[in-house]
Scaffold this motif. Structure first.
Motif, PDB file in Angstrom:
ATOM      1  N   HIS A 188      14.642  75.837  -0.119  1.00  0.00           N
ATOM      2  CA  HIS A 188      13.544  74.867  -0.631  1.00  0.00           C
ATOM      3  C   HIS A 188      13.596  73.641  -0.982  1.00  0.00           C
ATOM      4  CE1 HIS A 188       8.956  75.089  -2.069  1.00  0.00           C
ATOM      5  NE2 HIS A 188       9.258  74.001  -1.503  1.00  0.00           N
ATOM      6  N   LEU A 189      14.682  73.548  -1.962  1.00  0.00           N
ATOM      7  CA  LEU A 189      15.216  72.290  -2.471  1.00  0.00           C
ATOM      8  C   LEU A 189      16.767  72.246  -2.207  1.00  0.00           C
ATOM      9  CD1 LEU A 189      13.357  71.955  -5.567  1.00  0.00           C
ATOM     10  CD2 LEU A 189      12.474  70.790  -3.366  1.00  0.00           C
ATOM     11  N   ASP A 190      17.564  71.003  -2.404  1.00  0.00           N
ATOM     12  CA  ASP A 190      18.926  70.927  -2.443  1.00  0.00           C
ATOM     13  C   ASP A 190      19.416  71.466  -3.620  1.00  0.00           C
ATOM     14  OD1 ASP A 190      21.608  70.500  -2.063  1.00  0.00           O
ATOM     15  OD2 ASP A 190      21.125  68.276  -2.177  1.00  0.00           O
ATOM     16  N   TRP A 205      11.770  81.728   0.275  1.00  0.00           N
ATOM     17  CA  TRP A 205      11.864  80.815   1.497  1.00  0.00           C
ATOM     18  C   TRP A 205      12.941  81.074   2.145  1.00  0.00           C
ATOM     19  CZ3 TRP A 205       7.548  78.192   1.072  1.00  0.00           C
ATOM     20  CH2 TRP A 205       7.011  77.954  -0.203  1.00  0.00           C
ATOM     21  N   ALA A 269      19.433  73.042   6.979  1.00  0.00           N
ATOM     22  CA  ALA A 269      18.867  73.152   5.830  1.00  0.00           C
ATOM     23  C   ALA A 269      18.056  71.637   5.486  1.00  0.00           C
ATOM     24  CB  ALA A 269      19.901  73.203   4.731  1.00  0.00           C
ATOM     25  N   GLU A 270      18.537  70.456   5.981  1.00  0.00           N
ATOM     26  CA  GLU A 270      17.926  69.302   5.633  1.00  0.00           C
ATOM     27  C   GLU A 270      16.408  69.407   6.560  1.00  0.00           C
ATOM     28  OE1 GLU A 270      19.939  65.821   5.937  1.00  0.00           O
ATOM     29  OE2 GLU A 270      21.694  66.329   4.899  1.00  0.00           O
ATOM     30  N   ARG A 273      14.023  71.818   4.504  1.00  0.00           N
ATOM     31  CA  ARG A 273      13.533  71.183   3.232  1.00  0.00           C
ATOM     32  C   ARG A 273      12.587  70.232   3.550  1.00  0.00           C
ATOM     33  NH1 ARG A 273      19.298  71.655   1.523  1.00  0.00           N
ATOM     34  NH2 ARG A 273      19.495  69.124   1.972  1.00  0.00           N
ATOM     35  N   THR A 303       7.991  69.506  -2.218  1.00  0.00           N
ATOM     36  CA  THR A 303       7.820  71.068  -2.491  1.00  0.00           C
ATOM     37  C   THR A 303       6.594  71.444  -1.558  1.00  0.00           C
ATOM     38  OG1 THR A 303       6.212  71.549  -4.137  1.00  0.00           O
ATOM     39  CG2 THR A 303       8.667  70.830  -4.687  1.00  0.00           C
TER      40      THR A 303
END
Length: 375
Positions: A188-190, A205, A269-270, A273, A303
């Protein structure tokens, strides 16, 4: 709908209604479901331990994926049964003074585990939204450092992204270990921010199976742990992580998680997100002026978690139940015990994934108006 959203939706069974609850439990893909079933079938054919040996490459790939998302190595990662299990393993194995600092809005079950393991809990400075104040925290930690700093990078009851990277830099400068609860943050976040330990669950997630999680620990912190089992004075040839890893977990679920991690990384991933941040913004814009409710998070918070606080006496639990029973819409009733020292009253939580559309949110908005009037 974007190409990513279309692929995500097409890879899964059709929703029986409307799923806005990925922060509780996402929808696994056909590939994840098939991987779990195939491993269980293989256990039935050749026996559990032979099937486990055959699954080793898939399980190793899953650990490598976790390592990529946490900034560690595959050798630093073990599978657990979930986030609570991971934190309990860490806290019960700690050998130093039992003091821990965390934000006032810390997750209730985490606080319970800290208490059960004999930790004295200190509150870190935070603003009115619950976000950590980095400079004030740095001053507090320098003046009276705890044994461990614990940060839930993204809370269960509020979609506020914590400054995890900045806190990691602060803790590293003060030589205080930082443990990150990434149950809501991983995928969800780094989360590759330089923490000493990161733990999470599969089912949120990342859209893996329930009943499996992961724990990543840097070697320097691992050497400060003394797991209860097997007893250290037996002098068995086992590393700390080997002693922490539990042999009675579901390997089928671990294989499913490995597949889910592969799907996530294949999407990027980026990219994931950014898509989750976009759907969060879309959700808050769609619900900004809904009658009887207030959106808690800033509209641009990066988020996908949106919480709605009632402004005219609506009961989030009854509204949630009505939405499920009458419209097949799944959300979460976030009760006060999720954050007992911050959350003053229950809220209704929406956690849409990347395949949620503007039309879905319009459907929810209309249903919420009906639910609020009915209950």
């Amino acid at each position: 709908m974007s190409a990513l959203a279309e692929r995500w939706r097409a890879a899964r069974p059709k929703v029986a209604g409307l799923h806005l609850d990925s922060g509780a439990c996402s929808r696994p893909s056909f590939a994840v479901i098939d991987a779990v079933a195939q491993h269980m079938r293989h256990e039935a054919e050749v026996g559990g331990y032979v099937a486990a040996a055959a699954a080793a490459p898939a399980l190793d790939a899953g650990k490598s994926a976790v390592a990529a998302l946490t900034g560690m190595t595959a050798d630093d990662v073990i599978y657990t049964t979930g986030s609570n299990h991971s934190l309990d393993l860490l806290l019960s194995s700690w050998t130093g003074p039992r003091t821990v600092a965390c934000v006032p809005g810390e997750y209730g079950p985490n606080l319970a585990l800290m208490a059960a393991n004999g930790f004295d809990v200190r509150a870190l400075p935070a603003d009115g939204s619950g976000r950590l104040l980095v400079d004030a925290t740095a001053a507090m930690l320098a003046a009276d450092p705890p044994a461990i700093v614990h940060l839930t990078a993204l809370a269960s009851h509020r979609g506020i992204a914590q400054p995890a990277r900045e806190l990691a830099e602060t803790c590293r400068g003060l030589d205080v270990p930082l443990v990150i609860d990434a149950a809501q943050a991983l995928g969800h976040l780094d989360c590759a921010v330089g923490a000493d330990a990161v733990y999470s669950s599969s089912r949120k997630w990342l859209a893996g199976p329930r009943g499996v999680g992961m724990l990543a620990i840097r070697p320097a912190l691992a050497q400060r742990l003394r797991p209860r089992l097997p007893p250290a004075d037996w002098n068995l040839p086992m590393t700390v992580l080997q002693r922490l890893e539990h042999g009675e977990t579901s390997l089928a679920a671990q294989v499913g998680l490995s597949v889910a991690l592969g799907e996530y990384l294949a999407a990027g991933a980026e990219t994931m997100r950014a898509a989750l941040a976009a759907v969060g913004k879309l959700t808050r814009e769609a619900l900004a002026d809904v009658d009887g409710w207030r959106v808690v998070e800033p509209v641009g918070e990066p988020t996908a978690i949106t919480t709605l606080a009632p402004t005219n006496g609506a009961d989030p639990q009854r509204v949630r139940d009505w939405l499920v029973a009458e419209r097949g819409i799944v959300t979460t009733h976030a009760e006060v015990q999720r954050a007992p020292f911050e959350l003053a009253a229950p809220v209704l939580r929406l956690t849409p994934h990347v395949d949620t559309s503007a039309e879905d949110l319009a459907t929810f908005r209309d249903a919420l108006a009906d639910a609020t009037e009915e209950v």
